[in-house]
Scaffold this motif. Structure first.
Motif, short mmCIF file in Angstrom:
data_model
loop_
_atom_site.label_atom_id
_atom_site.label_comp_id
_atom_site.label_asym_id
_atom_site.label_seq_id
_atom_site.Cartn_x
_atom_site.Cartn_y
_atom_site.Cartn_z
N SER A 125 14.30 12.32 61.16
CA SER A 125 15.91 12.67 61.39
C SER A 125 16.62 12.57 59.97
N ALA A 126 16.00 13.21 59.12
CA ALA A 126 16.65 13.55 57.71
C ALA A 126 17.82 14.11 57.39
N ARG A 127 18.53 13.62 56.52
CA ARG A 127 20.09 14.12 56.40
C ARG A 127 20.12 14.16 54.78
N PHE A 128 20.79 15.38 54.49
CA PHE A 128 20.93 15.57 52.91
C PHE A 128 22.40 15.95 52.84
N VAL A 129 23.41 15.27 52.49
CA VAL A 129 24.81 15.65 52.53
C VAL A 129 25.49 15.27 51.26
N SER A 130 26.36 16.14 50.78
CA SER A 130 27.15 16.02 49.57
C SER A 130 28.53 15.95 50.10
N ILE A 131 29.27 15.19 49.23
CA ILE A 131 30.75 15.18 49.67
C ILE A 131 31.39 16.06 48.62
N SER A 132 31.84 17.04 49.72
CA SER A 132 32.65 18.41 48.96
C SER A 132 34.25 18.01 48.99
N ALA A 133 34.89 18.92 49.36
CA ALA A 133 36.37 18.72 49.29
C ALA A 133 37.15 20.02 50.09
N ARG A 134 38.09 19.67 50.94
CA ARG A 134 38.66 20.63 51.65
C ARG A 134 39.32 21.57 50.83
N VAL A 135 39.64 21.47 49.83
CA VAL A 135 40.18 22.52 48.63
C VAL A 135 39.22 23.38 48.00
N GLY A 136 37.56 23.07 48.38
CA GLY A 136 36.84 23.94 48.04
C GLY A 136 36.60 25.18 49.03
N SER A 137 37.29 25.09 50.23
CA SER A 137 37.27 26.14 51.09
C SER A 137 38.05 27.48 50.58
N ILE A 138 37.47 28.66 50.72
CA ILE A 138 38.13 29.65 50.49
C ILE A 138 38.78 30.27 51.42
N GLY A 139 38.43 29.95 52.87
CA GLY A 139 39.35 30.48 53.86
C GLY A 139 40.44 29.68 53.97
N ASP A 140 40.45 28.52 53.65
CA ASP A 140 41.59 27.53 53.98
C ASP A 140 42.53 27.30 52.75
N ASN A 141 42.33 28.15 51.66
CA ASN A 141 43.17 28.02 50.51
C ASN A 141 44.38 28.77 50.43
N ARG A 142 45.39 28.12 50.64
CA ARG A 142 46.82 28.74 50.72
C ARG A 142 47.77 28.26 49.54
N LEU A 143 47.41 27.31 48.52
CA LEU A 143 48.07 26.72 48.05
C LEU A 143 48.03 27.22 46.51
N GLY A 144 46.72 27.33 46.18
CA GLY A 144 46.49 27.72 44.67
C GLY A 144 46.21 26.82 43.67
N GLY A 145 46.08 26.95 42.59
CA GLY A 145 46.08 25.76 41.66
C GLY A 145 44.59 25.09 41.67
N TRP A 146 44.34 24.03 40.68
CA TRP A 146 43.04 23.36 40.61
C TRP A 146 41.81 24.34 40.51
N TYR A 147 41.96 25.37 39.78
CA TYR A 147 40.84 26.56 39.50
C TYR A 147 39.74 25.64 39.31
N SER A 148 39.35 24.54 38.26
CA SER A 148 38.13 24.19 38.10
C SER A 148 37.55 23.40 39.38
N TYR A 149 38.20 22.55 39.78
CA TYR A 149 37.59 21.76 40.91
C TYR A 149 37.51 22.64 42.18
N ARG A 150 38.44 23.68 42.63
CA ARG A 150 38.29 24.46 43.38
C ARG A 150 36.94 25.15 43.47
N ALA A 151 36.75 25.87 42.20
CA ALA A 151 35.62 26.63 41.98
C ALA A 151 34.39 25.85 42.30
N SER A 152 34.47 24.67 41.69
CA SER A 152 32.99 23.88 41.63
C SER A 152 32.81 23.59 43.30
N LYS A 153 33.85 23.01 43.86
CA LYS A 153 33.48 22.77 45.13
C LYS A 153 33.13 23.94 46.25
N ALA A 154 33.78 25.27 45.79
CA ALA A 154 33.03 26.32 46.39
C ALA A 154 31.68 26.72 46.29
#
Ligand code: NAP
Length: 237
Positions: free
Chosen positions: A126-155
């Motif tokens: 029952s192995a798990r490989f999980v990384s903590i991402s961030a909602r702001v890394g979602s392309i579909g959910d991006n309505r605000l813009g900004g945070w280019y480096s962080y958003r791009a890295s999480k995407a």
């Protein structure tokens, strides 16, 4: 059960270690730190601590040989800002070295952990490989813009995890790969932005960790390749 918490010295990582100790007694816990030594109380807990830079391939390879087989890997390593740089409000604030470092810290540890620990996860049913991402890394959910480096890295991190889930469906059919959003959590990482967050939306690290552990426990290999929030709801890629 044997788990690795990468970034155990961070706000969310440390709370995950403590929640696993509380909620999953008997679990063998390995945790990493880099620049921040775990506090005295944490050092006295039954946790094996490893000091390493998770962007260094040789160090991650060495850790995989040292630890051996594992059931869960949870990677919490990440950065949003440094002492010199806050995330960009506008494209005119983009600074190449900050962008490169953000991508390196937010993406490379997951790639290296996956490559170096693939065989370590093979014997778990029952192995798990999980990384903590961030909602702001979602392309579909991006309505605000900004945070280019962080958003791009999480995407980019999300793409790595989705690609890995496809490869491991064949190679590690018992393993579930997932990207998880922890909510907005009161830690060093979110500190400069907390004043704009309504109190009820700013989670304690302990609450977030308990929620994340519930989500990780509920994962199954058939559900590999998902991007989920702390309450288990799917987030668009
Ligand atoms: N807090 C939030 O509101 C929030 C929201 C969405 C997503 N997230 C994500 O959740 C994760 C955890 O965040 P957090 O809030 O707990 O942040 P944090 O308290 O700043 O912890 C960051 C962790 O990353 C480790 N780290 C950084 N660079 C490293 C490197 N090169 N090698 C090894 N370890 C390294 C740090 O280790 P040392 O301190 O020992 O150097 C620390 O353990 C991050 O991926 C973040 O993007 C957080």
């Amino acid at each position: 059960m044997k788990v690795l918490i990468a970034g155990g010295s961070g706000g969310i990582g440390c709370a995950l270690v403590q929640s696993i100790l509380d909620e999953m007694p008997g679990t063998e816990i390995h945790a990493t730190f880099h620049n921040t030594s775990p506090e005295k109380e944490l050092q006295s807990l039954p946790v094996e601590w490893h000091k390493l830079d998770l962007t260094c391939a040789e160090s991650v390879e060495g850790l995989s040989r040292q630890i051996g087989s594992l059931d869960w890997i949870v990677n919490t390593v990440g950065m949003l800002h440094t002492d010199e740089h806050l995330p960009e409000k506008s494209i005119t604030q983009l600074e190449p070295a900050f962008f490169s470092r953000t991508v390196e810290v937010n993406v490379l540890p997951t790639l290296l952990l996956a490559g170096c620990f693939q065989n370590n996860l093979k014997s778990s049913d029952s192995a798990r490989f999980v990384s903590i991402s961030a909602r702001v890394g979602s392309i579909g959910d991006n309505r605000l813009g900004g945070w280019y480096s962080y958003r791009a890295s999480k995407a980019a991190l999300n793409m790595v995890l989705k690609t890995l889930s496809n490869e491991w469906k064949r190679k590690l059919p018992n393993c579930c790969v997932a990207a998880l959003h922890p909510g907005t959590v009161a830690t060093h990482l979110s500190e400069p932005f907390q004043k704009n967050v309504p109190a009820e939306k700013l989670f304690s690290a302990q609450y977030s960790a308990e929620q994340l552990i519930g989500v990780i426990r509920d994962l199954t290999a058939e559900r590999s390749g998902q991007f989920l929030a702390y309450d288990g709801t799917p987030i668009p890629w």
